[in-house]
Design an enzyme around this catalytic site. Structure first.
Site, PDB file in Angstrom:
ATOM      1  N   LYS A 193      11.304 -15.931 -10.657  1.00 29.76           N
ATOM      2  CA  LYS A 193      11.195 -14.664 -11.568  1.00 29.76           C
ATOM      3  C   LYS A 193       9.972 -15.007 -12.640  1.00 29.76           C
ATOM      4  O   LYS A 193       9.169 -14.501 -12.855  1.00 29.76           O
ATOM      5  CB  LYS A 193      12.536 -14.598 -12.564  1.00 29.76           C
ATOM      6  N   GLU A 223       6.407 -15.257 -10.804  1.00 26.49           N
ATOM      7  CA  GLU A 223       5.846 -14.284 -10.368  1.00 26.49           C
ATOM      8  C   GLU A 223       5.493 -13.271 -11.485  1.00 26.49           C
ATOM      9  O   GLU A 223       4.356 -12.401 -11.213  1.00 26.49           O
ATOM     10  CB  GLU A 223       6.892 -13.281  -9.473  1.00 26.49           C
ATOM     11  N   ASN A 265      -1.850   1.755   5.915  1.00 24.55           N
ATOM     12  CA  ASN A 265      -1.175   0.692   5.359  1.00 24.55           C
ATOM     13  C   ASN A 265      -0.548  -0.235   6.690  1.00 24.55           C
ATOM     14  O   ASN A 265      -0.280   0.295   7.669  1.00 24.55           O
ATOM     15  CB  ASN A 265       0.366   1.376   4.963  1.00 24.55           C
ATOM     16  N   GLY A 266      -1.094  -1.471   6.774  1.00 25.03           N
ATOM     17  CA  GLY A 266      -0.955  -2.441   7.838  1.00 25.03           C
ATOM     18  C   GLY A 266      -1.957  -3.135   7.994  1.00 25.03           C
ATOM     19  O   GLY A 266      -3.137  -3.238   7.262  1.00 25.03           O
ATOM     20  N   TRP A 283      -3.046  -2.683  -1.716  1.00 24.75           N
ATOM     21  CA  TRP A 283      -2.823  -3.997  -1.740  1.00 24.75           C
ATOM     22  C   TRP A 283      -3.671  -4.605  -0.578  1.00 24.75           C
ATOM     23  O   TRP A 283      -3.318  -4.466   0.403  1.00 24.75           O
ATOM     24  CB  TRP A 283      -1.435  -4.284  -1.472  1.00 24.75           C
ATOM     25  N   GLU A 337      16.084 -18.833  -8.207  1.00 19.86           N
ATOM     26  CA  GLU A 337      15.837 -17.406  -8.461  1.00 19.86           C
ATOM     27  C   GLU A 337      14.867 -17.504  -9.728  1.00 19.86           C
ATOM     28  O   GLU A 337      14.266 -16.588 -10.059  1.00 19.86           O
ATOM     29  CB  GLU A 337      16.732 -16.560  -8.405  1.00 19.86           C
ATOM     30  N   ARG A 394       3.739  -0.374  -5.201  1.00 18.59           N
ATOM     31  CA  ARG A 394       3.419  -0.810  -3.690  1.00 18.59           C
ATOM     32  C   ARG A 394       2.141  -1.524  -3.466  1.00 18.59           C
ATOM     33  O   ARG A 394       2.041  -2.447  -2.464  1.00 18.59           O
ATOM     34  CB  ARG A 394       3.673   0.308  -2.520  1.00 18.59           C
ATOM     35  N   LYS A 425       5.719  -4.515  -3.990  1.00 19.26           N
ATOM     36  CA  LYS A 425       6.929  -4.240  -4.044  1.00 19.26           C
ATOM     37  C   LYS A 425       7.673  -4.712  -2.587  1.00 19.26           C
ATOM     38  O   LYS A 425       8.717  -5.433  -2.364  1.00 19.26           O
ATOM     39  CB  LYS A 425       7.478  -2.949  -4.517  1.00 19.26           C
ATOM     40  N   CYS A 466       0.789  -1.164   0.066  1.00 19.16           N
ATOM     41  CA  CYS A 466       0.134   0.141  -0.053  1.00 19.16           C
ATOM     42  C   CYS A 466       0.898   1.206  -0.094  1.00 19.16           C
ATOM     43  O   CYS A 466       2.055   1.331   0.638  1.00 19.16           O
ATOM     44  CB  CYS A 466      -1.062   0.209   1.255  1.00 19.16           C
ATOM     45  N   HIS A 526      15.240 -37.636  -7.403  1.00 17.87           N
ATOM     46  CA  HIS A 526      14.425 -38.071  -6.339  1.00 17.87           C
ATOM     47  C   HIS A 526      12.909 -37.548  -6.193  1.00 17.87           C
ATOM     48  O   HIS A 526      12.077 -37.831  -5.238  1.00 17.87           O
ATOM     49  CB  HIS A 526      15.083 -37.427  -5.086  1.00 17.87           C
TER      50      HIS A 526
HETATM   51  O1  M6R Z   1      12.393  -6.009   0.149  1.00 23.67           O
HETATM   52  P1  M6R Z   1      12.696  -7.182   0.372  1.00 23.67           P
HETATM   53  O2  M6R Z   1      14.250  -7.537  -0.306  1.00 23.67           O
HETATM   54  O3  M6R Z   1      13.012  -7.696   1.670  1.00 23.67           O
HETATM   55  O4  M6R Z   1      11.735  -8.273  -0.613  1.00 23.67           O
HETATM   56  C1  M6R Z   1      11.887  -9.744  -0.348  1.00 23.67           C
HETATM   57  C2  M6R Z   1      10.511 -10.188  -1.221  1.00 23.67           C
HETATM   58  O5  M6R Z   1       9.460  -9.802  -1.104  1.00 23.67           O
HETATM   59  C3  M6R Z   1      11.219  -9.991  -2.681  1.00 23.67           C
HETATM   60  O6  M6R Z   1      12.494 -10.343  -2.997  1.00 23.67           O
HETATM   61  C4  M6R Z   1      10.148 -10.766  -3.778  1.00 23.67           C
HETATM   62  O7  M6R Z   1      10.264 -12.028  -3.525  1.00 23.67           O
HETATM   63  C5  M6R Z   1      10.443 -10.233  -4.910  1.00 23.67           C
HETATM   64  N1  M6R Z   1       8.899 -10.166  -5.586  1.00 23.67           N
HETATM   65  C6  M6R Z   1      11.114 -11.055  -5.791  1.00 23.67           C
HETATM   66  O8  M6R Z   1      11.318 -10.689  -7.231  1.00 23.67           O
END
Ligand code: M6R
Length: 606
Positions: free
Chosen positions: A483, A486, A98-99, A74, A479, A27, A601, A2, A502
């Site tokens: 990517k 998401e 926010n929260g 969000w 990773e 956000r 984010k 948010c 396995h």
């Molecule tokens: O701001 P941060 O590095 O603490 O965020 C951690 C994760 O939320 C962040 O890396 C998330 O997995 C991303 N969407 C990955 O691309």
């Protein structure tokens, strides 16, 4: 999670809020709204969906006022629709939040019994009513009383129509920053919202509140104790948070990596000594030599960077390392012994799970070192010492350049710690010589973007994808899979290559693309075997190999090469084609690359 914006003292309040919301859209982007104090009353506009929907709904003639607050959401409590969008209004009180208010159910019952009527499913509306309930002509007092009875996390901005030149902000767990102007003052969850208007900012800490009026700012604790806050200067520029000619922020950020990796090590290498200097690490050589164990705390992509760090630190610093999901660490009884150093990695510096894990580690006596990108973020301020990765603002929700900068910092740390014990000057020098070549090598991988796009075209319609890697490239498999899933919503899994037999091998068939990171290293022969296992079952193989490789290339359907470097530095190259592969697939599928569904984010809720 948010975004909050507030402005007081400007005749262009509504347009400043809209501009700020656009900068904060990363956000959260499932609904948005704003409220402006006008001579005709408080004008409230809310819309489901992205900021463009809100913009289309604004009637500028009705929004003539100098004070207002706005929000991009969000969803946590209640579906992402217009009614649940913020601001929430109770009488003359308007609130953005926010929260999460954890005792909202009990409060709602009490307020309902007193005659309050609720229209939304949100916890935020409960807080708006609570403030109204306490209001007797003094908004500051009403907010303080209300916050005294709520449990949970919040960053809030509040207005009241009877005090139309006043915004109150308060935080506990969710970031808030004040922008100091001349006759105009700002409040936001992120400095990006106020860039272009002021560079003078005050970061609020947990338990603090601020009153903003055109003529000035006043900070106290939520318990009404006076506090003096330092004004800080923002050093980055507006063009760093704009797309600069790229179609998406994510692509811009992928292509920035030669520069951002360079920025991460710039000024930190000590020529001729094979050593590094990380100014923010306030540990003496004696303390560095006496680190007995490192625990890395992080989430998501930052957690993957931590896994790469585990390989680097164990190899070069000979210190045992555990990499923990921050969300798990904070809810068990972690054992922190003397000599334990916690590395807390977070791009945003605001991820609540990581922040709380860090607090738990501190409580248990660990020395805590933050590795963050966001200057002034809560983790940066609360960690005892730390290192900024200097990747510049990362706007795309999928983290790319922050990852490579985090790994660069961990590589420097491995050398720093190693040089305090057994790592020789010659070896340190050699490692650093290889490290400084990486930006140019990353550029060579980026130059293959069009070829990677062609491979993406072949696989964009698939439903699943498997990523395999070994050793220091196993986290890169994780990773790469993250990517892809998401931003393209294709199901993807990362595995250590040897683990495939396995279980996951059962999935291999002609519809299963398998991305294999198979650079030349000690386990190369083993990974050749893994590739053959996939091929024997008609799986499709996309391999990431070292330039000049012929053996795995001959077994693969598609080959992407990366230049040769030291084995332990290869993650900084091998991750690049996986970022590009995910990006191109998402674009081909028509997905919203920078703002993928359901994500935000900075994840500031548990
Ligand atoms: O701001 P941060 O590095 O603490 O965020 C951690 C994760 O939320 C962040 O890396 C998330 O997995 C991303 N969407 C990955 O691309």
């Amino acid at each position: 999670m948010c975004g909050i914006v507030g402005v007081v003292g400007s005749p262009n309040a509504a347009s400043i809020l809209l501009e700020g919301l656009k900068r904060l859209e990363y956000r959260g982007y499932d609904s948005a709204g704003m409220v402006i104090m006008t001579p005709d009353g408080q004008q409230l506009v809310k819309e489901k969906g992205k900021i463009v929907n809100l913009e289309a709904a604004l009637n500028w003639d009705e929004l003539k006022g100098t004070c207002g607050i706005a929000h991009t959401r969000w969803a946590t409590h209640g579906a992402p629709n217009q009614i649940n969008a913020h601001p929430h209004v109770s009488g003359k009180v308007a609130l953005v939040h926010n929260g999460i208010i954890e005792n909202q159910k009990a409060l709602k019952i009490q307020l309902t019994n007193k005659g309050h009527e609720f229209v939304s499913q949100t916890d935020t509306e409960v807080l708006a009513h609570l403030i109204e309930d306490f209001y007797d002509g003094d908004l500051v007092k009403a907010v303080q009383l209300a916050l005294g009875v709520v449990d949970g996390a919040f960053g809030i901005a509040v207005t009241h129509l009877d005090e139309p030149d006043l915004i109150i902000g308060a935080r506990r767990g969710s970031p808030l920053v004040v922008g100091v102007g001349e006759g105009v003052n700002y409040l936001a969850s992120d400095v990006a919202a106020m860039m272009g208007h002021t560079r003078q900012v005050i970061y609020l800490d947990d338990g603090e509140m601020v009153t903003l009026r055109p003529e000035g700012i006043h900070t106290t604790t939520i318990d009404n104790e006076e506090i003096t806050k330092e004004i800080q200067e923002i050093t980055w520029d507006l063009d760093q948070i704009q797309k600069g000619g790229y179609e998406h922020f994510m692509l811009k950020e992928i292509f920035e990596q030669p520069q951002t990796i360079r920025d991460s090590f710039r000024g930190r290498i000590l020529p001729g000594t094979g050593d590094v200097k990380l100014g923010g690490i306030e540990l003496t050589d004696w303390e560095l030599r006496n680190i007995r164990r490192i625990i890395i705390l992080a989430c998501g992509t930052s957690w993957h960077a931590g896994l790469v760090g585990e390989y680097l630190l164990e190899e070069y610093a000979h210190i045992p390392v555990e990499v923990e999901y921050a969300s798990e660490f904070r809810y068990r009884s972690p054992i922190i012994e003397p000599g334990t150093l916690c590395l807390v990695i977070s791009q945003s510096g605001e991820t609540i799970d990581t922040l709380e894990a860090m607090r738990e580690a501190k409580r248990k006596g660990a020395k805590v070192l933050g590795i963050t990108n966001t200057v002034g973020s809560t983790i940066a301020r609360e960690s005892e010492c730390g290192v900024y990765i200097h990747a510049g603002p990362e706007i795309g929700v999928a983290s790319t350049k922050a990852f490579t900068s985090q790994v660069t910092i961990l590589a420097l740390m491995a050398i720093l710690f190693g040089r305090r014990t057994h790592l020789s000057a010659d070896r340190g020098t050699q490692m650093l010589q290889e490290l400084v070549k990486l930006p140019d090598l990353v550029q060579k991988v980026l130059d293959q973007s069009d070829a990677i796009k062609q491979i993406a075209e072949v696989y964009a319609g698939h439903k699943n994808c498997l990523y395999l890697g070994r050793g220091v490239n196993f986290p890169i498999a994780l990773e790469g899979a993250l990517k892809l899933k998401e931003i393209s919503y294709i199901h993807a899994e990362g595995y250590p290559a040897a683990e495939m037999k396995h279980g996951p091998i059962a999935l291999i068939d002609p519809d299963m693309p398998v991305v294999v990171i198979a650079t030349k290293d000690g386990s190369y022969d083993k990974i050749v075997g893994n590739v053959q296992e996939v091929r024997a079952r008609d799986g499709k193989i996309i391999s990431i190999v070292t330039e000049g490789d012929t053996e795995i290339a001959a077994l693969s359907d598609h080959v992407i090469t990366i230049p040769e470097t030291m084995n332990f530095w290869t993650p900084l190259l091998s991750v690049i084609p996986l970022q590009l592969f995910a990006y191109h697939i998402a674009v081909i599928r028509g997905e919203d690359v920078d703002q993928p569904r359901n994500l935000a984010k900075a994840v500031t809720v548990e």
